[in-house]
Design a protein around this motif. Structure first.
Motif, short mmCIF file in Angstrom:
data_model
loop_
_atom_site.label_atom_id
_atom_site.label_comp_id
_atom_site.label_asym_id
_atom_site.label_seq_id
_atom_site.Cartn_x
_atom_site.Cartn_y
_atom_site.Cartn_z
N VAL A 1 0.85 -1.19 0.00
CA VAL A 1 0.00 0.00 0.00
C VAL A 1 0.89 1.24 0.00
CG1 VAL A 1 -1.83 1.25 1.19
CG2 VAL A 1 -1.81 -1.26 1.20
N ASP A 2 0.72 2.08 -1.00
CA ASP A 2 1.60 3.22 -1.21
C ASP A 2 1.07 4.47 -0.52
OD1 ASP A 2 3.71 4.66 -2.13
OD2 ASP A 2 3.03 4.78 -4.20
N ALA A 3 1.99 5.35 -0.16
CA ALA A 3 1.63 6.68 0.33
C ALA A 3 1.64 7.67 -0.83
CB ALA A 3 2.61 7.13 1.42
N ALA A 4 1.03 8.82 -0.65
CA ALA A 4 0.93 9.81 -1.72
C ALA A 4 2.22 10.59 -1.91
CB ALA A 4 -0.23 10.77 -1.43
N ASP A 5 3.14 10.53 -0.95
CA ASP A 5 4.37 11.32 -1.04
C ASP A 5 5.31 10.79 -2.11
OD1 ASP A 5 4.03 12.92 1.60
OD2 ASP A 5 3.81 10.82 2.21
N ILE A 6 6.14 11.67 -2.65
CA ILE A 6 7.33 11.27 -3.38
C ILE A 6 8.49 12.11 -2.83
CG2 ILE A 6 6.04 10.65 -5.45
CD1 ILE A 6 7.16 13.14 -6.79
N SER A 7 9.71 11.65 -3.07
CA SER A 7 10.89 12.36 -2.59
C SER A 7 11.14 13.60 -3.43
CB SER A 7 12.11 11.44 -2.61
OG SER A 7 11.91 10.33 -1.77
N GLU A 8 12.14 14.39 -3.04
CA GLU A 8 12.49 15.59 -3.77
C GLU A 8 13.23 15.24 -5.06
OE1 GLU A 8 11.64 18.77 -2.99
OE2 GLU A 8 10.40 17.86 -1.46
N VAL A 9 13.17 16.16 -6.04
CA VAL A 9 13.86 15.97 -7.31
C VAL A 9 15.36 15.79 -7.06
CG1 VAL A 9 14.47 17.07 -9.50
CG2 VAL A 9 12.13 17.24 -8.61
N GLY A 10 15.94 14.81 -7.70
CA GLY A 10 17.37 14.53 -7.57
C GLY A 10 17.70 13.44 -6.58
N SER A 11 16.75 13.05 -5.73
CA SER A 11 17.01 12.00 -4.75
C SER A 11 16.76 10.63 -5.37
CB SER A 11 16.15 12.19 -3.51
OG SER A 11 14.78 12.11 -3.84
N CYS A 12 17.54 9.65 -4.94
CA CYS A 12 17.43 8.28 -5.43
C CYS A 12 17.46 7.31 -4.26
CB CYS A 12 18.58 7.94 -6.39
SG CYS A 12 18.64 8.94 -7.90
N LYS A 13 17.02 6.09 -4.50
CA LYS A 13 17.10 5.05 -3.47
C LYS A 13 17.11 3.68 -4.15
CE LYS A 13 12.08 5.21 -2.71
NZ LYS A 13 11.01 5.52 -1.73
N VAL A 14 17.61 2.70 -3.43
CA VAL A 14 17.57 1.31 -3.89
C VAL A 14 16.88 0.50 -2.80
CG1 VAL A 14 18.88 -0.72 -4.57
CG2 VAL A 14 19.67 1.55 -5.26
N GLU A 15 15.71 -0.03 -3.13
CA GLU A 15 14.97 -0.91 -2.22
C GLU A 15 15.20 -2.35 -2.67
OE1 GLU A 15 11.11 1.89 -1.34
OE2 GLU A 15 11.31 0.94 -3.30
N SER A 16 15.39 -3.24 -1.71
CA SER A 16 15.54 -4.66 -2.04
C SER A 16 14.95 -5.48 -0.92
CB SER A 16 17.01 -5.02 -2.26
OG SER A 16 17.78 -4.70 -1.11
#
Length: 252
Positions: A33-48
């Motif tokens: 279940v997702d939240a409505a937020d997104i991160s700021e422009v330029g930010s990255c992440k790796v989920e595993s």
């Protein structure tokens, strides 16, 4: 081929597609279940994450994502899913794009939308397509409720489903967050468990802004009435400290 054999093969294929679709929807690490937020422009992440089920099904997922701004902030991700279902292995790729329309805030709803699909990495065959609308209501700086509604096309059996999800997040210490969620898909299916509700609950440990780890218990995650245990990690790469304000201050 007998009816029982055809039913077994159908169930295995449906479970594989359901796994790919569920993982493709997941945007908060291994949670669905997702939240409505997104991160700021330029930010990255790796989920595993690694998930194993009581019926020996298994999934290993890597999901890199970044937020870009071609004309508005958009979070782009590409999941790679290696899964075993009923003894059969598959590798699935699932691209997705998400954007926010109404920012979240305490005492009001935030709204976003995302869409994408999944396809078999070996054959290139399209498996599914989906569109989801996540809405988030922040009860406080440490609690929020998430509601998802969307459409899912299971191409393998050419069926369309209404997807749904309800979740609750509570950051009960500076480093620990508890999540509980129920979700699923509604529609006609020859396999009853495919349209039965699915459930997950887990705890996230986030000692700093860069790293977090999740331990999650789930039930019926891919529509097979099995119990699941998931271990997940997230590594974030904020650019210039460009995380949303509520994250920089340690809030949800």
């Amino acid at each position: 081929m007998g009816w029982a054999a055809r039913t077994g093969i159908y169930a295995a294929i449906t479970a594989l597609v359901a796994l790919a679709a569920q993982d493709a929807r997941a945007a908060n690490g291994a949670y669905a279940v997702d939240a409505a937020d997104i991160s700021e422009v330029g930010s990255c992440k790796v989920e595993s994450w690694l998930s194993t089920a009581s019926n020996t099904d298994f999934a290993a997922v890597a999901n890199p994502s970044c937020v870009v701004d071609p004309f508005r902030p958009i979070e782009l991700s590409m999941q790679t899913i290696r899964a075993r279902s009923d003894g059969d292995w598959s590798t699935t790729l699932a691209p997705k794009a998400k954007t926010n329309f109404i920012p979240t805030g305490i005492g009001r709803w935030g709204l976003s939308a995302y869409g994408g699909g999944s396809f078999d990495a070996a054959t290139g065959e399209a498996l599914s397509a989906f569109v989801v609308i996540p809405a988030t209501f922040r009860l406080s700086e440490t609690m929020r409720a998430n509601v998802n509604a969307g459409w899912l096309w299971d191409r393998a059996v050419d069926r369309h489903y209404l997807s749904y999800g309800f979740g609750f997040d509570w950051k009960f210490t500076d480093t620990l967050q508890w999540t509980i969620e129920a979700y699923g898909q509604a529609g006609a299916s020859q396999v009853a468990s495919i349209v039965q509700p699915r459930f997950q609950t887990g705890v996230r440990y986030r000692p700093n802004e860069i790293f977090s780890v999740d331990v999650i218990y789930g039930r019926n995650i891919t529509g097979e009435n099995a119990n699941w245990v998931t271990i997940g990690t997230t590594i974030r790469f904020p650019v210039g400290g460009s995380e949303p304000a509520h994250r920089r201050t340690g809030h949800l």
